[in-house]
Design a protein around this motif. Structure first.
Motif, PDB file in Angstrom:
ATOM      1  N   VAL A 122      30.579 -18.396 -75.772  1.00 31.15           N
ATOM      2  CA  VAL A 122      28.759 -18.347 -75.895  1.00 31.15           C
ATOM      3  C   VAL A 122      28.277 -19.400 -74.823  1.00 31.15           C
ATOM      4  N   VAL A 123      29.415 -20.553 -74.283  1.00 30.41           N
ATOM      5  CA  VAL A 123      28.904 -21.219 -72.789  1.00 30.41           C
ATOM      6  C   VAL A 123      28.513 -20.283 -71.799  1.00 30.41           C
ATOM      7  N   ILE A 124      30.141 -19.306 -71.253  1.00 29.66           N
ATOM      8  CA  ILE A 124      30.458 -18.478 -70.367  1.00 29.66           C
ATOM      9  C   ILE A 124      29.390 -17.699 -70.613  1.00 29.66           C
ATOM     10  N   VAL A 125      28.324 -17.072 -71.251  1.00 33.03           N
ATOM     11  CA  VAL A 125      27.763 -15.991 -71.680  1.00 33.03           C
ATOM     12  C   VAL A 125      26.495 -17.080 -71.413  1.00 33.03           C
ATOM     13  N   LEU A 126      25.934 -18.368 -71.999  1.00 36.97           N
ATOM     14  CA  LEU A 126      24.285 -18.186 -72.242  1.00 36.97           C
ATOM     15  C   LEU A 126      24.301 -19.183 -70.661  1.00 36.97           C
ATOM     16  N   GLY A 127      24.885 -19.839 -69.886  1.00 38.14           N
ATOM     17  CA  GLY A 127      25.524 -20.464 -68.045  1.00 38.14           C
ATOM     18  C   GLY A 127      25.571 -18.889 -67.423  1.00 38.14           C
ATOM     19  N   THR A 128      25.878 -17.981 -68.228  1.00 35.95           N
ATOM     20  CA  THR A 128      25.486 -16.995 -66.761  1.00 35.95           C
ATOM     21  C   THR A 128      24.057 -16.175 -67.080  1.00 35.95           C
ATOM     22  N   LEU A 129      23.237 -16.532 -67.998  1.00 35.06           N
ATOM     23  CA  LEU A 129      21.551 -16.080 -68.497  1.00 35.06           C
ATOM     24  C   LEU A 129      21.439 -16.731 -67.627  1.00 35.06           C
ATOM     25  N   VAL A 130      21.264 -18.209 -67.620  1.00 33.63           N
ATOM     26  CA  VAL A 130      20.523 -19.706 -67.393  1.00 33.63           C
ATOM     27  C   VAL A 130      20.910 -19.083 -66.034  1.00 33.63           C
ATOM     28  N   ILE A 131      22.050 -18.564 -65.352  1.00 26.80           N
ATOM     29  CA  ILE A 131      22.339 -19.221 -63.650  1.00 26.80           C
ATOM     30  C   ILE A 131      21.815 -17.808 -62.752  1.00 26.80           C
ATOM     31  N   PHE A 132      21.415 -16.195 -63.622  1.00 29.79           N
ATOM     32  CA  PHE A 132      20.583 -15.600 -63.166  1.00 29.79           C
ATOM     33  C   PHE A 132      19.192 -15.621 -63.664  1.00 29.79           C
ATOM     34  N   THR A 133      18.689 -15.663 -64.500  1.00 22.75           N
ATOM     35  CA  THR A 133      17.533 -15.310 -64.741  1.00 22.75           C
ATOM     36  C   THR A 133      16.638 -16.576 -64.925  1.00 22.75           C
ATOM     37  N   PHE A 134      17.155 -17.959 -64.000  1.00 21.76           N
ATOM     38  CA  PHE A 134      16.130 -19.144 -64.166  1.00 21.76           C
ATOM     39  C   PHE A 134      14.999 -18.303 -63.289  1.00 21.76           C
ATOM     40  N   ASP A 135      13.489 -18.557 -63.401  1.00 19.09           N
ATOM     41  CA  ASP A 135      12.746 -18.387 -63.199  1.00 19.09           C
ATOM     42  C   ASP A 135      12.063 -19.815 -62.482  1.00 19.09           C
ATOM     43  N   PRO A 136      11.564 -20.233 -61.915  1.00 17.68           N
ATOM     44  CA  PRO A 136      10.898 -21.583 -62.307  1.00 17.68           C
ATOM     45  C   PRO A 136       9.855 -21.543 -62.276  1.00 17.68           C
ATOM     46  N   CYS A 137       9.215 -20.247 -61.789  1.00 16.32           N
ATOM     47  CA  CYS A 137       7.883 -19.815 -61.639  1.00 16.32           C
ATOM     48  C   CYS A 137       7.336 -18.583 -62.312  1.00 16.32           C
ATOM     49  N   PRO A 138       7.503 -18.471 -63.804  1.00 18.58           N
ATOM     50  CA  PRO A 138       7.739 -17.389 -64.404  1.00 18.58           C
ATOM     51  C   PRO A 138       5.810 -16.846 -64.841  1.00 18.58           C
ATOM     52  N   PRO A 139       5.499 -16.202 -64.762  1.00 17.38           N
ATOM     53  CA  PRO A 139       4.378 -15.093 -64.190  1.00 17.38           C
ATOM     54  C   PRO A 139       3.901 -15.279 -65.169  1.00 17.38           C
TER      55      PRO A 139
END
Length: 152
Positions: A122-139
Protein backbone atom coordinates in the motif's frame (compact mmCIF):
# COMPACT_ATOMS: atom_id res chain seq x y z
CA UNK A 1 13.54 -25.32 42.01
CA UNK A 2 13.32 -24.38 38.34
CA UNK A 3 16.26 -24.07 36.01
CA UNK A 4 16.83 -21.58 33.26
CA UNK A 5 17.74 -23.00 29.87
CA UNK A 6 21.21 -22.26 28.55
CA UNK A 7 20.83 -19.20 26.26
CA UNK A 8 23.58 -20.52 23.99
CA UNK A 9 21.89 -23.88 23.50
CA UNK A 10 20.27 -24.43 20.09
CA UNK A 11 16.51 -23.99 20.00
CA UNK A 12 14.33 -27.02 19.55
CA UNK A 13 13.12 -27.35 15.98
CA UNK A 14 9.50 -26.64 15.21
CA UNK A 15 7.28 -29.51 14.12
CA UNK A 16 6.47 -29.83 10.45
CA UNK A 17 8.63 -29.39 7.37
CA UNK A 18 12.07 -27.95 7.91
CA UNK A 19 12.07 -24.21 7.28
CA UNK A 20 15.69 -24.33 6.15
CA UNK A 21 14.96 -26.66 3.23
CA UNK A 22 11.93 -24.74 2.02
CA UNK A 23 13.68 -21.37 1.77
CA UNK A 24 16.77 -22.23 -0.24
CA UNK A 25 19.03 -19.21 -0.59
CA UNK A 26 16.33 -16.63 0.19
CA UNK A 27 17.86 -15.73 3.55
CA UNK A 28 21.28 -15.26 1.93
CA UNK A 29 19.78 -12.99 -0.71
CA UNK A 30 17.91 -11.07 2.00
CA UNK A 31 21.16 -10.61 3.95
CA UNK A 32 23.02 -9.35 0.86
CA UNK A 33 20.08 -7.06 -0.03
CA UNK A 34 20.15 -5.50 3.44
CA UNK A 35 23.83 -4.62 3.13
CA UNK A 36 23.61 -3.31 -0.45
CA UNK A 37 20.37 -1.37 0.08
CA UNK A 38 21.76 0.10 3.31
CA UNK A 39 24.76 1.56 1.47
CA UNK A 40 22.59 2.94 -1.35
CA UNK A 41 20.10 4.36 1.18
CA UNK A 42 22.89 6.24 2.97
CA UNK A 43 23.80 7.96 -0.31
CA UNK A 44 20.16 8.67 -1.19
CA UNK A 45 19.18 10.00 2.24
CA UNK A 46 22.25 12.20 2.73
CA UNK A 47 21.88 13.52 -0.84
CA UNK A 48 18.23 14.28 -0.09
CA UNK A 49 19.12 16.07 3.14
CA UNK A 50 21.94 18.02 1.51
CA UNK A 51 19.78 19.31 -1.34
CA UNK A 52 16.75 20.04 0.83
CA UNK A 53 18.41 21.56 3.89
CA UNK A 54 21.97 22.67 3.22
CA UNK A 55 22.15 23.70 -0.43
CA UNK A 56 18.98 25.77 -0.33
CA UNK A 57 17.66 28.16 2.28
CA UNK A 58 17.14 25.53 4.96
CA UNK A 59 13.95 24.08 6.33
CA UNK A 60 12.04 27.36 6.03
CA UNK A 61 12.21 27.09 2.23
CA UNK A 62 10.59 23.65 2.09
CA UNK A 63 6.97 24.07 1.16
CA UNK A 64 4.49 22.99 -1.50
CA UNK A 65 6.25 25.03 -4.17
CA UNK A 66 9.66 23.58 -3.31
CA UNK A 67 8.35 20.02 -3.68
CA UNK A 68 6.49 20.92 -6.86
CA UNK A 69 9.63 22.41 -8.38
CA UNK A 70 11.74 19.46 -7.31
CA UNK A 71 9.33 16.87 -8.68
CA UNK A 72 9.10 18.73 -12.00
CA UNK A 73 12.47 17.11 -12.74
CA UNK A 74 12.49 13.40 -13.68
CA UNK A 75 15.87 13.09 -11.91
CA UNK A 76 14.34 13.98 -8.52
CA UNK A 77 11.29 11.85 -9.18
CA UNK A 78 13.52 8.82 -9.72
CA UNK A 79 15.74 9.79 -6.74
CA UNK A 80 12.76 9.99 -4.38
CA UNK A 81 11.21 6.86 -5.89
CA UNK A 82 14.41 4.88 -5.30
CA UNK A 83 14.58 6.22 -1.76
CA UNK A 84 10.95 5.24 -1.10
CA UNK A 85 11.23 1.75 -2.59
CA UNK A 86 14.57 0.90 -1.02
CA UNK A 87 13.57 2.23 2.40
CA UNK A 88 10.31 0.29 2.36
CA UNK A 89 11.86 -2.95 1.12
CA UNK A 90 14.82 -2.61 3.50
CA UNK A 91 12.51 -2.00 6.46
CA UNK A 92 10.13 -4.76 5.42
CA UNK A 93 12.98 -7.25 5.18
CA UNK A 94 14.20 -6.23 8.64
CA UNK A 95 10.76 -6.56 10.22
CA UNK A 96 10.24 -9.90 8.41
CA UNK A 97 13.44 -11.16 10.02
CA UNK A 98 12.25 -10.01 13.45
CA UNK A 99 8.89 -11.72 12.93
CA UNK A 100 10.64 -14.96 11.92
CA UNK A 101 12.88 -14.76 15.00
CA UNK A 102 10.26 -13.95 17.63
CA UNK A 103 6.85 -15.22 16.44
CA UNK A 104 6.62 -18.74 17.83
CA UNK A 105 3.37 -19.94 16.28
CA UNK A 106 3.08 -20.44 12.53
CA UNK A 107 -0.35 -18.78 12.46
CA UNK A 108 0.93 -15.71 14.29
CA UNK A 109 3.91 -15.49 11.94
CA UNK A 110 1.61 -15.77 8.92
CA UNK A 111 -0.76 -13.03 10.13
CA UNK A 112 2.06 -10.65 11.05
CA UNK A 113 3.89 -11.13 7.77
CA UNK A 114 0.67 -10.80 5.78
CA UNK A 115 -0.09 -7.49 7.53
CA UNK A 116 3.49 -6.35 6.92
CA UNK A 117 3.38 -7.19 3.21
CA UNK A 118 -0.03 -5.54 2.70
CA UNK A 119 1.17 -2.36 4.43
CA UNK A 120 4.35 -2.35 2.36
CA UNK A 121 2.49 -2.73 -0.92
CA UNK A 122 0.00 0.00 0.00
CA UNK A 123 2.74 2.48 0.94
CA UNK A 124 4.85 1.69 -2.14
CA UNK A 125 1.90 1.94 -4.53
CA UNK A 126 0.52 5.16 -3.01
CA UNK A 127 3.98 6.75 -2.75
CA UNK A 128 4.76 5.89 -6.36
CA UNK A 129 1.43 7.32 -7.50
CA UNK A 130 2.03 10.54 -5.58
CA UNK A 131 5.52 10.99 -7.02
CA UNK A 132 4.48 10.44 -10.63
CA UNK A 133 1.00 11.97 -10.67
CA UNK A 134 1.75 15.04 -8.54
CA UNK A 135 0.51 18.13 -10.36
CA UNK A 136 0.70 21.38 -8.39
CA UNK A 137 -1.32 23.20 -11.04
CA UNK A 138 -4.21 20.91 -12.05
CA UNK A 139 -6.13 22.13 -15.10
CA UNK A 140 -9.62 23.58 -14.68
CA UNK A 141 -9.05 24.37 -11.00
CA UNK A 142 -10.32 27.61 -9.44
CA UNK A 143 -7.48 30.14 -9.37
CA UNK A 144 -8.22 30.92 -5.73
CA UNK A 145 -7.18 27.37 -4.81
CA UNK A 146 -4.00 27.28 -6.89
CA UNK A 147 -0.55 28.16 -5.48
CA UNK A 148 0.86 31.55 -6.43
CA UNK A 149 3.41 30.11 -8.88
CA UNK A 150 0.73 28.54 -11.11
CA UNK A 151 -0.28 30.49 -14.18
CA UNK A 152 -4.03 30.63 -14.67
Amino acid sequence: MSTIADPKAPRASRPGPSRRTTRGNFELYGWVFMRASGVVLIVLVFGHLFVNLIQGEGISAIDFGFVAGKWASPFWQVWDLLMLWLAMLHGTNGVRTIINDYAEKDATRLVLKLALYVATVVVIVLGTLVIFTFDPCPPNSPTSLLPSFCTA
